[in-house]
Write a protein that holds these residues in place. Structure first.
Motif, short mmCIF file in Angstrom:
data_model
loop_
_atom_site.label_atom_id
_atom_site.label_comp_id
_atom_site.label_asym_id
_atom_site.label_seq_id
_atom_site.Cartn_x
_atom_site.Cartn_y
_atom_site.Cartn_z
N ASP A 1 65.30 35.11 68.08
CA ASP A 1 65.35 34.40 66.87
C ASP A 1 66.64 33.43 67.11
O ASP A 1 66.88 32.41 66.52
CB ASP A 1 65.59 35.05 65.55
N ALA B 1 66.93 39.94 62.03
CA ALA B 1 66.39 39.14 63.08
C ALA B 1 66.36 39.65 64.39
O ALA B 1 67.07 40.61 65.08
CB ALA B 1 67.02 37.76 62.99
N LYS B 2 65.47 39.30 65.29
CA LYS B 2 65.43 39.74 66.73
C LYS B 2 66.38 38.59 67.42
O LYS B 2 66.68 37.60 66.97
CB LYS B 2 64.11 39.51 67.22
N VAL C 1 70.26 33.01 60.77
CA VAL C 1 69.19 34.25 60.87
C VAL C 1 69.59 35.29 59.93
O VAL C 1 70.84 35.98 59.75
CB VAL C 1 68.86 34.65 62.16
N ARG D 1 65.02 26.39 66.89
CA ARG D 1 64.15 27.04 65.77
C ARG D 1 62.97 25.76 65.66
O ARG D 1 63.09 24.64 65.94
CB ARG D 1 65.03 26.84 64.45
#
Length: 110
Positions: A104, A100-101, A96, A109
């Protein structure tokens, strides 16, 4: 946040590699004294550790879509413990972007 997690996982991996190497050079695993191997707290700690490995593997099984990958990661985690777990976390964290959070990393995915 992702950068902090990457650094933390790298530190775990390096620490585990160092302490495992040190312990292996100090005494072989199979030469553990009987008093240690049969101690109630040693046994309780082993159960605690392996249940934690299985809990972590549940997340890995959720993330991975292949039965083969799930099985290989299970074997790696059960044999290598936190070494394998930190490698898996690093793999996911480097998949990521740095901004990214957290979800994530945690969620499968699409």
């Amino acid at each position: 946040m992702i950068w902090f997690l990457r650094v933390a996982a790298i530190l775990v991996l390096l620490t585990m590699l160092c302490v495992t190497t040190w312990a292996s050079n100090f005494v072989a695993l199979w030469k553990m004294p009987r008093e240690v191997a049969t101690h109630a707290w040693f046994i309780a700690t082993l159960f605690d550790t392996y249940f934690a490995f299985l809990a972590f593997w549940a997340w890995v099984a959720y993330k991975e879509t292949s039965h083969l990958a799930r099985g290989l990661w299970l074997v790696a985690i059960l044999l290598l413990g936190n070494i394998a777990m930190s490698i898996y976390v690093l793999r996911e964290l480097f998949r990521v972007p740095a901004d990214a959070k957290f979800e994530d990393v945690l969620l499968r995915r699409r």
